[in-house]
Design an enzyme around this catalytic site. Structure first.
Site, PDB file in Angstrom:
ATOM      1  N   SER A  95       0.752  -1.123   0.030  1.00 17.23           N
ATOM      2  CA  SER A  95       0.011  -0.002  -0.121  1.00 17.23           C
ATOM      3  C   SER A  95       0.853   1.326   0.186  1.00 17.23           C
ATOM      4  O   SER A  95       2.117   0.936  -0.105  1.00 17.23           O
ATOM      5  CB  SER A  95      -0.866  -0.002   1.145  1.00 17.23           C
ATOM      6  OG  SER A  95      -0.143   0.063   2.603  1.00 17.23           O
ATOM      7  N   LYS A  96       0.174   2.347  -0.030  1.00 16.97           N
ATOM      8  CA  LYS A  96       1.075   3.821  -0.130  1.00 16.97           C
ATOM      9  C   LYS A  96       1.982   3.939   0.987  1.00 16.97           C
ATOM     10  O   LYS A  96       2.977   4.299   0.960  1.00 16.97           O
ATOM     11  CB  LYS A  96       0.003   4.811  -0.240  1.00 16.97           C
ATOM     12  CG  LYS A  96      -1.025   4.965  -1.500  1.00 16.97           C
ATOM     13  CD  LYS A  96      -1.630   5.922  -1.376  1.00 16.97           C
ATOM     14  CE  LYS A  96      -2.364   6.308  -2.684  1.00 16.97           C
ATOM     15  NZ  LYS A  96      -3.350   7.320  -2.790  1.00 16.97           N
ATOM     16  N   ARG A  97       1.646   3.043   2.090  1.00 13.35           N
ATOM     17  CA  ARG A  97       2.544   3.287   3.433  1.00 13.35           C
ATOM     18  C   ARG A  97       3.808   2.580   3.229  1.00 13.35           C
ATOM     19  O   ARG A  97       4.957   2.909   3.734  1.00 13.35           O
ATOM     20  CB  ARG A  97       1.937   2.926   4.557  1.00 13.35           C
ATOM     21  CG  ARG A  97       1.443   1.342   4.702  1.00 13.35           C
ATOM     22  CD  ARG A  97       0.831   1.280   5.859  1.00 13.35           C
ATOM     23  NE  ARG A  97       0.270  -0.080   6.063  1.00 13.35           N
ATOM     24  CZ  ARG A  97       0.924  -1.304   6.604  1.00 13.35           C
ATOM     25  NH1 ARG A  97       1.960  -0.976   6.993  1.00 13.35           N
ATOM     26  NH2 ARG A  97       0.306  -2.440   6.401  1.00 13.35           N
ATOM     27  N   HIS A  98       3.835   1.839   2.202  1.00 18.42           N
ATOM     28  CA  HIS A  98       5.183   1.118   1.753  1.00 18.42           C
ATOM     29  C   HIS A  98       6.015   1.918   0.809  1.00 18.42           C
ATOM     30  O   HIS A  98       7.061   1.560   0.294  1.00 18.42           O
ATOM     31  CB  HIS A  98       4.833  -0.312   1.342  1.00 18.42           C
ATOM     32  CG  HIS A  98       4.327  -1.288   2.282  1.00 18.42           C
ATOM     33  ND1 HIS A  98       3.154  -1.631   2.055  1.00 18.42           N
ATOM     34  CD2 HIS A  98       5.013  -1.733   3.381  1.00 18.42           C
ATOM     35  CE1 HIS A  98       2.647  -2.317   3.228  1.00 18.42           C
ATOM     36  NE2 HIS A  98       3.698  -2.534   3.958  1.00 18.42           N
ATOM     37  N   GLY A  99       5.388   3.108   0.034  1.00 20.48           N
ATOM     38  CA  GLY A  99       6.082   3.651  -0.851  1.00 20.48           C
ATOM     39  C   GLY A  99       4.784   4.069  -1.995  1.00 20.48           C
ATOM     40  O   GLY A  99       3.927   3.716  -1.855  1.00 20.48           O
TER      41      GLY A  99
END
Length: 471
Positions: free
Chosen positions: A239-243
């Site tokens: 997801s976005k929290r991983h990049g």
């Protein structure tokens, strides 16, 4: 065997996710290897979330990574009559029935079933009512088989067995006349003669719902394959929290499309220990047997390494072409327009060993545009001093005596001056580097001069001497 026909069928509800690109890539490679057809279908029946902007983002993303399609893009919203006609066929043949249960009634029953620890599926109360004149709020449900099993020989996961008792009578046509996902997908795959349906394994539970619909409509059932999802470093779904998860975000970050393809195909597929592949090698060597059945973990460092390798080994002219938009975004549009494609390619060769992304490369090549060097304050203060000015002047005089640039001749002259002055190479090289680039770090000094050319090299040396003289 009939022609292989595969499809990529994204929903246009946002950007094109890198997981979707990997799914498209595996289908595309299989189609190209088997000399089959790759079909692009836009599943835009979700009226509340689908947008034309998202469709455009999908097309741009596919084009950027070079996944060309043979048919399409088809849009489901342009095929509504087909879905309704096939839904009516199921009704007429006894494979579907009208359901007049309201949303409130269904929600109440769902909560009641959950409270009793039962499956919250539809209880089938309209199944035997034989409703022929439904109200405007009625929906059409598929009459799913209630006993037996469905066995799927999955291309990736192997044999999977589903009990029909766990599958309820899903709605195939909503009361507003819109088809549901599981129904429209079957009609499309059947009418487009899709032979292999390969998609993410988040769709695995849809497969036992869809196969009976193929059979009820009298269509051949395609082969299914379900790709494990991509996880972040913490083993949670990417997801976005991983990049960044949008494929076009990687273009903006300076990744080459060939590098992205190489990295994504290696997320769950392998061929021995080989890491880097040409596009043709991927086509030749691709096999579903080599696709792993477990989830792959996204590794940004590995992607960065692959991108750096592609920057080093790709034709400099193609890297230069990809670099131009980023140079323009960095405020260098006029300077780029003033130079030739050949010079830009020469500039790429100069810095390619040092740049891991095209964004890196923008910063490495910035000093070589324009006539004047922009000195970094600390660099100039440390190296462009009054003490070095006379030596720089002697170097300039020697270089001016040569009518043209010759790497070998200028380097020999440089070394001879160092020897005559009784100083170390770096004591002259660093001031010259700062004079030519404004910085303390650069590629080889004489490679820099070669790219700058004789006149700009001499001009910047004069500029450096002037700066050094005034301290």
């Amino acid at each position: 065997m009939s022609q292989v026909r595969v499809r990529f069928a994204p929903s246009p509800t946002g950007f094109l996710h890198i997981g979707g690109v990997r799914t498209a890539l595996f289908n595309w490679l299989f189609a190209r290897q088997q000399q089959g057809a790759f079909i692009l279908r836009i599943e835009d029946t979700d009226q509340s979330r689908s947008t034309d902007e998202s469709i455009q983002a999908i097309l741009e993303g596919m084009k950027w990574v070079g996944l060309d399609w043979d048919e399409g893009p088809y849009r489901q919203t342009e095929r509504m009559d087909l879905y309704r006609a096939h839904a009516m066929t199921l009704l007429e043949t006894g494979h579907a029935y009208w359901c007049v249960c309201t949303a409130e009634e269904l929600e109440a029953r769902r909560k009641d079933a959950e409270a009793k620890g039962l499956s919250p599926r539809y209880d089938g109360r309209c199944r035997q009512r034989g409703i022929t004149h439904p109200t405007e709020t009625a929906a059409l449900r598929f009459k799913a088989p209630q006993d037996g099993q469905i066995v799927v020989d999955d291309l990736i996961k192997g044999t999977i067995t589903f009990d029909n008792s766990a599958v309820d009578d899903l709605i195939i046509l909503r009361s507003n006349g819109y088809p549901t996902y599981n129904f429209s997908v079957v009609v499309d795959d059947a009418l487009m003669h899709i032979t292999h349906v390969v998609r993410g394994d988040d769709h695995l539970t849809n497969t036992p719902r869809q196969i009976p619909i193929f059979e009820a409509l009298g269509f051949p059932v395609p082969q299914f394959g379900h790709l494990p999802m991509i996880l972040g470093s913490d083993k949670a779904r990417l997801s976005k929290r991983h990049g960044a998860t949008s494929i076009m975000a990687y273009k903006d970050m300076g990744y080459l499309p060939e590098a992205m393809v190489n990295y994504l195909v290696r997320l769950g597929w392998s061929h021995g220990d080989q890491e880097l592949f040409t596009r043709q090698e991927l086509i030749d060597k691709f096999s579903w047997k080599s696709v792993q059945s477990s989830a792959a973990v996204f590794n940004p460092d590995k992607l960065l390494w692959i991108n750096a390798e592609y920057i080093k080994t790709s034709p400099p002219s193609s890297v230069a072409k990809a670099l131009v938009p980023l140079l323009e975004q960095a405020g260098l549009k006029q300077q780029v327009e003033a130079v030739s494609e050949e010079w830009l390619a020469q500039l790429v060769v100069l810095v390619k060993e040092r740049a891991k992304t095209l964004v890196d490369m923008v910063e490495w090549v910035r000093p070589y545009f324009g006539q004047v060097a922009q000195f970094e304050e600390e660099a100039a203060k440390k190296f462009l001093t009054p003490a070095i000015a006379p030596v720089l002047q002697k170097l300039l005089t020697r270089f001016e005596a040569f009518p043209s640039f010759s790497k070998q001749v200028w380097e020999e002259s440089f070394k001879k001056l160092v020897e005559e002055e009784g100083i170390k190479m770096g004591q002259l090289a660093q001031p010259v580097r700062v004079a030519l680039t404004g910085r303390t770090a650069s590629p080889g000094l004489f490679e820099v001069m070669e790219v700058l050319g004789r006149e700009r090299t001499l001009f910047r040396l004069r500029q450096g001497i002037e700066h050094a003289s005034i301290g």
